[in-house]
Design an enzyme around this catalytic site. Structure first.
Site, mmCIF file in Angstrom:
data_model
loop_
_atom_site.group_PDB
_atom_site.id
_atom_site.type_symbol
_atom_site.label_atom_id
_atom_site.label_comp_id
_atom_site.label_asym_id
_atom_site.label_seq_id
_atom_site.Cartn_x
_atom_site.Cartn_y
_atom_site.Cartn_z
ATOM 1 N N HIS A 1 3.769 -2.201 3.089
ATOM 2 C CA HIS A 1 3.740 -0.822 2.566
ATOM 3 C C HIS A 1 5.005 -0.510 1.778
ATOM 4 O O HIS A 1 6.096 -0.952 2.155
ATOM 5 C CB HIS A 1 3.568 0.176 3.720
ATOM 6 C CG HIS A 1 2.242 0.048 4.412
ATOM 7 N ND1 HIS A 1 2.018 -0.885 5.406
ATOM 8 C CD2 HIS A 1 1.059 0.710 4.241
ATOM 9 C CE1 HIS A 1 0.766 -0.785 5.822
ATOM 10 N NE2 HIS A 1 0.151 0.179 5.131
ATOM 11 N N ASP B 1 0.835 -1.206 0.000
ATOM 12 C CA ASP B 1 0.000 0.000 0.000
ATOM 13 C C ASP B 1 0.871 1.258 0.000
ATOM 14 O O ASP B 1 2.002 1.239 0.496
ATOM 15 C CB ASP B 1 -0.861 0.056 1.274
ATOM 16 C CG ASP B 1 -1.954 -1.011 1.293
ATOM 17 O OD1 ASP B 1 -1.927 -1.900 0.417
ATOM 18 O OD2 ASP B 1 -2.814 -0.956 2.199
HETATM 19 ZN ZN LIG Z 1 -2.751 3.437 3.046
#
Ligand SMILES: [Zn+2]
Length: 307
Positions: free
Chosen positions: A268, A109
């Site tokens: 992430h 992400d």
């Molecule tokens: Zn996010």
């Protein structure tokens, strides 16, 4: 004179008979000597033929016996096969091997960033497909394109990722993700269909901006717009600190994936997440040891969602 002539005739006849007797006697003697030898040779030959015939009959009988045995075995094999096929048909859900059905979905992400490039390089070298839930960023067209061209899933996260704006209402949320979707389609030629809510579908931060029922209003709107959203069932914990310890990330992923057949792993690739990149080789090795193979999320993937 007359007497003398008759006498010599008689002697000639006698000699002739004698000669004939010798000749016939010789022949008869020769035959009497040779015939038994011939007869016994013939007898031996006849016996050999008889023996040969008997042996042939015995061999044929043996061959027939084996043929029958073979037919019996073939029949048994056919029966067993039919029985097994019946049993398999009666239990279609039985899996031969669990490991062939264990899939890990690496998801990233908040990219793209310089870390995305490093992750793409690693995935390419290891022949792994993953999923990138991206933000709307300027001057990152090459990374968006690379994600698509290298067989990964380019998925929607948020154009702005600003909670106070996107979660204010259904309209503000839908405008945000539709803007990103259109922009990505223009850059890559592929319309994204997979998305992930900032904070997950059960986040409570949104309540502050859109009220406690805001997610319940946004989720149907997202579904109606043709997006399939995914949350996660394994948290790498790389967002729990600005730079999470690499070993904590590795252990969180490997422990969280244990016992799962489908692991959707939250990671992430924002600019600060360098330790996530560092953790990837050990994560991949450990998941492979657990029997996982890697896939990108598609419309066919079983949806993992909190609500
Ligand atoms: Zn996010």
């Amino acid at each position: 004179m007359g007497y003398g002539r008759r006498k010599s005739n008689k002697i000639g006849t006698t000699l002739l008979f004698l000669l004939l007797a010798i000749v016939f006697g010789g022949c008869a003697g020769f035959l009497a000597y040779k015939l038994p030898e011939k007869v016994s040779a013939l007898k031996v030959a006849k016996e050999a033929v008889t023996t040969f015939n008997a042996e042939q009959v015995a061999l044929e009988e043996e061959l027939n016996t084996h043929k029958l045995e073979l037919e019996a075995v073939e029949t048994e094999v056919q029966n067993k096969k039919a029985q097994l096929e019946k049993e398999i048909a009666a239990h279609p859900s039985v899996n031969v091997s669990d490991d062939t059905n264990k899939f890990a979905y690496l998801t990233f992400d908040d990219g793209p960033s310089v870390n995305t490039v490093k992750i793409l390089d690693f995935l390419k070298a290891n022949n792994i497909k993953a999923t990138f839930f991206v933000l709307g960023k300027n001057n990152q067209d090459e990374i968006y394109k690379r994600i698509v061209n290298e067989g990964h899933t380019l998925a929607i996260h948020s154009n702005t990722h600003e909670y106070d704006k996107i979660y204010r209402s259904v309209d503000t949320f839908m405008t945000d993700i539709t803007d990103l979707s259109k922009s990505l389609e223009k850059i890559t030629g592929v319309k994204p269909t997979i998305m992930r809510f900032p904070g997950g579908s059960n986040n409570t931060i949104s309540h502050k901006y859109g009220g406690t029922s805001i997610m319940d209003q946004i989720i149907p709107a997202v579904n109606n717009a043709g997006f399939t959203y995914f949350d996660w069932n394994v948290d790498s914990s790389d967002a729990s600190a600005n730079r999470q310890d690499k070993n904590v990330i590795v252990n969180s992923v490997l422990n969280g994936s244990k016992g799962k057949d489908e692991a959707v792993i939250l990671m992430h690739d924002a600019p600060a997440k360098t330790t996530t990149v560092d953790a990837l080789p050990q994560i991949v090795e450990g998941l492979r040891q657990q029997g996982f193979s890697f896939r990108a999320i598609t419309g066919e993937t079983e949806q993992v969602k909190f609500k």
